[in-house]
Design an enzyme around this catalytic site. Structure first.
Site, PDB file in Angstrom:
ATOM      1  CG  HIS A 150      -2.079  -0.891   1.179  1.00 21.16           C
ATOM      2  ND1 HIS A 150      -2.947  -0.931   0.107  1.00 21.16           N
ATOM      3  CD2 HIS A 150      -2.556  -1.798   2.078  1.00 21.16           C
ATOM      4  CE1 HIS A 150      -3.899  -1.818   0.351  1.00 21.16           C
ATOM      5  NE2 HIS A 150      -3.684  -2.362   1.530  1.00 21.16           N
ATOM      6  CG  HIS A 168      -1.341   1.693  -4.924  1.00 23.53           C
ATOM      7  ND1 HIS A 168      -2.559   1.069  -4.785  1.00 23.53           N
ATOM      8  CD2 HIS A 168      -1.393   2.287  -6.144  1.00 23.53           C
ATOM      9  CE1 HIS A 168      -3.290   1.267  -5.869  1.00 23.53           C
ATOM     10  NE2 HIS A 168      -2.614   2.017  -6.705  1.00 23.53           N
ATOM     11  CE1 TYR A 217      -7.986  -6.460   3.317  1.00 25.09           C
ATOM     12  CE2 TYR A 217     -10.276  -5.959   3.814  1.00 25.09           C
ATOM     13  CZ  TYR A 217      -8.934  -5.665   3.938  1.00 25.09           C
ATOM     14  OH  TYR A 217      -8.532  -4.571   4.668  1.00 25.09           O
TER      15      TYR A 217
END
Length: 705
Positions: free
Chosen positions: A497, A500, A632
């Site tokens: 993350h 990202h 998820y």
């Protein structure tokens, strides 16, 4: 978990490969002054704020944002233009995003309760502002006028941004009557306030249980030595992850496990159950006012899944595939329990209880795959894992990480790093690591975006900044912080993350980093989890904390093989949580404890403990994943296809594939649809077969998504 708050570590001692100042790859350490003078617009975030400063900065931010919206809202509709409307709002949103994070983030990490409270109050006020500016009908009219006026003279990202603003306005009911708009506004403000309270209650939870050494039988001496003791010599065990999960997996005493599970799933039970059940009603009310059948239908409309029916079909098909696997696994676990009860003289109650599940799932790994967890953890000292993780990400994505010295941080254990493009030397972003638990800190693992990586009013790219927050075991005298393998996996996931966020190169903050569809946001981080199940990366991020030796091949092979251990029950648990979320948000009201208990029994085949309510601590439901926890599992379909079709086939450390991934997926942020990014990277539509293969399921599903 990516925190949608705009959404899941330093050892002081180690022997092998000393990692001084994290001078990985570059061999240098930057000072904060060096960073502030290098390149383009820097990280100017400050964390040594006082409560009064937080309040003053909040007042200033609210005034700035309101003025911009007032200015746009007062424009003559015939005079709206890209510059005075679209770009003016874009610049205001960028300023707001950066400033808001500085004010709202301290509630999750600040050591001072007074500052955490001030930050929480700031977020409440800013959440009210969110509702206010999102409900500006005057601004909405000017945006729609611009959309009608500018059809062919916009870049692709400008058009996407404009269309997004119009869509969001419609989704806030700005095309409806004034009375309905006011009701939506009032209700939305209350939803924001209650969501903040829900998570504040969890963050401030500090309960602990006291046990004797006998009651903690089965736990390693290294675990016990890290626990605080009472004056009588008994052990204090908190409900934080580094205490709870090792105990639940290793403690032989079923009564100790029962007490811990009961306490863990009763956190904030009374207050948060009431909040969550009110949130469910309020969300359903807003959805109804907007003309949607349920809150789930409302939130899913702009996701990849599009509607609740598609989510239900996806979960039902996955459940049916997993069902026979789960039955087989439960039968094996029940046999293990019966055998242990006979050997240790415990009464066998002929069922698997909630407090039995993690303990016997751990035994399955030991018996079927012979994974020695006590031995394995010794090979994952935190600094070694960090060095290996950094090296892998740098090599794969073409980056260089360097620690920033004398950085302004919120706690002495926090460190700040600069990330540069290895070829050009350009600084592309910065990230903080805050990896150990402390009182009042966010209790899970998560990534917080702090500054968007987008173009500013001067045309220069703003430097994206993110923070990874986790709760890995603290180092203690004579022993570094040691990670379980599942914690190494969590580290890789959350750092995905972070990448990202900081690799983002978008024109607008609205699309920066992880600002993608909620059921796509986990794809990049889940994809990168695969590296912790491959031999070469595992070797790079491990060595024995005492003598620096490598993990024996036999132990490594057993660890990798154990990836499919308990695959049925583990994934059925995810189906349970996804189904609970969908059930709560397709209903106008709900008894949350009853809904959770029903799905546990029906899907997992294991009853929830009477008197508990797991949903009262299910932070996703108040943290941006309401109606969207299915994401998820949904995201794994794409992440596994990406990994097996490109990286596994062309080389897991292939820098060519890694840089293409950085360019197509990470840099793009939300400026393209998730499906289009996946198709571009794969060169075809995605398939489910890698997803089922990875789960160890024989019946590979070949239908495309």
């Amino acid at each position: 978990m990516y925190l949608l708050t705009a959404i899941v570590c330093r050892a002081h001692f180690r022997v092998c490969k000393p990692l001084l100042r994290m001078t990985i790859a570059s061999g240098s350490v930057l000072s904060a002054r060096d960073c502030s003078q290098a390149g383009h617009v820097r990280n100017t975030l400050r964390w040594n704020l006082s409560p009064d400063e937080i309040r003053t900065m909040t007042d200033s931010l609210i005034a700035r944002v309101k003025k911009v919206y007032d200015d746009v809202g007062s424009l003559n509709i015939e005079n709206v233009s890209v510059e005075n409307t679209l770009m003016t709002l874009a610049n205001a949103k960028m300023d707001y995003a950066s400033s808001r994070h500085v004010l709202a983030f301290p509630q999750y990490v600040c050591p001072s309760k007074e500052l955490r409270s001030a930050s929480t109050e700031a977020e409440k006020r800013l959440s009210e502002l969110d509702v206010e500016i999102n409900m500006r009908e005057d601004v909405f009219k000017r945006i729609t006028a611009l959309q009608n006026k500018q059809k062919d003279n916009l870049s692709a990202e400008e058009k996407r941004f404009l269309d997004r603003l119009v869509t969001l306005g419609q989704r806030k009911g700005l095309h409806l009557s004034k009375d309905i708009q006011e009701e939506i506004k009032r209700t939305s403000k209350l939803i924001s306030e209650l969501s903040i309270e829900f998570n504040k209650n969890l963050n401030e939870e500090s309960k602990f249980l006291i046990f004797s050494e006998h009651e903690l039988g089965g736990l390693a001496a290294t675990f016990l030595s890290g626990l605080d003791k009472t004056a009588e010599g008994r052990y204090k065990v908190t409900l934080e992850y580094p205490h709870y999960y090792p105990l639940m997996k290793r403690c032989h005493n079923p009564e100790t496990r029962r007490k811990m599970e009961m306490a863990f799933n009763s956190r904030c039970k009374e207050v948060n159950t009431a909040i969550l059940e009110e949130l469910i009603q309020l969300r359903a009310k807003v959805a109804h006012l907007l003309g949607y059948g349920s809150h789930a239908e409302y939130v899913l409309e702009i996701n990849m899944a599009k509607n609740a029916s598609n989510v239900s079909d996806f979960l039902d098909k996955f459940h049916e595939t997993l069902k026979p696997v789960g039955i087989k696994e439960r039968k094996y676990i029940l046999a293990l329990k019966k055998r242990e009860c006979l050997m240790k003289g415990y009464q066998f109650d002929e069922k698997i209880n909630a407090w039995d599940l993690p303990y016997y799932m751990n035994q399955v790994e030991q018996r079927k795959f012979a994974v020695d967890k006590d031995k394995l953890i010794e090979y994952f000292p935190l600094d070694v894992v960090t060095e290996g993780l950094f090296g892998i990400y740098q090599e794969l994505l073409g980056l260089t990480f360097t620690e920033v010295e004398q950085a302004d941080v919120w706690h002495e254990n926090v460190k700040l790093y600069s990330a540069r493009d290895t070829e050009t030397g350009e600084e592309i972003g910065q990230f903080y690591l805050d990896l150990h638990p402390r009182e009042g800190k966010y209790g899970h693992a998560g990534c917080f975006g702090l500054q968007p990586g987008c173009r500013g009013p001067d045309g220069k790219r703003r430097l994206p900044v993110a923070a990874m927050v986790a709760n890995f075991t603290k180092p203690r005298k004579g022993c570094p912080s040691l990670l379980q393998h599942h914690e190494v996996e969590t580290y890789f996931h959350e750092f995905g993350h972070v990448m990202h966020e900081i690799c983002s190169k978008t024109a607008f903050s609205e699309f920066s980093g992880t600002m993608v569809e909620t059921d796509f946001v986990e794809v990049p981080s889940q994809m990168l989890e695969n590296w912790v199940w491959e031999k070469e990366p595992l070797r790079r991020m491990s060595c024995h904390y005492k003598d620096g030796t490598s993990i024996p091949d036999e132990l490594l092979d057993k660890l990798i093989a154990s990836r499919v251990a308990n695959t049925g029950l583990m994934n059925l648990r995810q189906v349970v949580l996804s189904k609970v979320d969908q059930s709560l948000h397709t209903s106008p009201r709900a008894d949350t404890a009853e809904v959770f208990a029903k799905h546990c029994q029906d899907i997992l085949g294991i009853p929830a403990t009477p008197g508990t309510n797991m949903t009262a601590s299910f932070s996703h439901l108040a943290g941006g994943y309401d109606g969207q926890y299915y994401s998820y599992l949904w995201s794994e379909v794409y992440s596994m296809d990406i990994f097996f079709s490109r990286f596994k086939k062309e080389g897991i450390m292939n820098p060519k594939v890694g840089k293409e991934y950085r360019r197509v997926i990470l840099e793009t942020g939300g400026s393209m649809d998730g499906m289009d990014m996946v198709k571009t990277f794969l060169g075809r539509a995605p398939y489910q077969d890698a997803f089922f293969q990875c789960k160890g399921l024989v019946n590979s599903q070949e239908a495309s998504m």
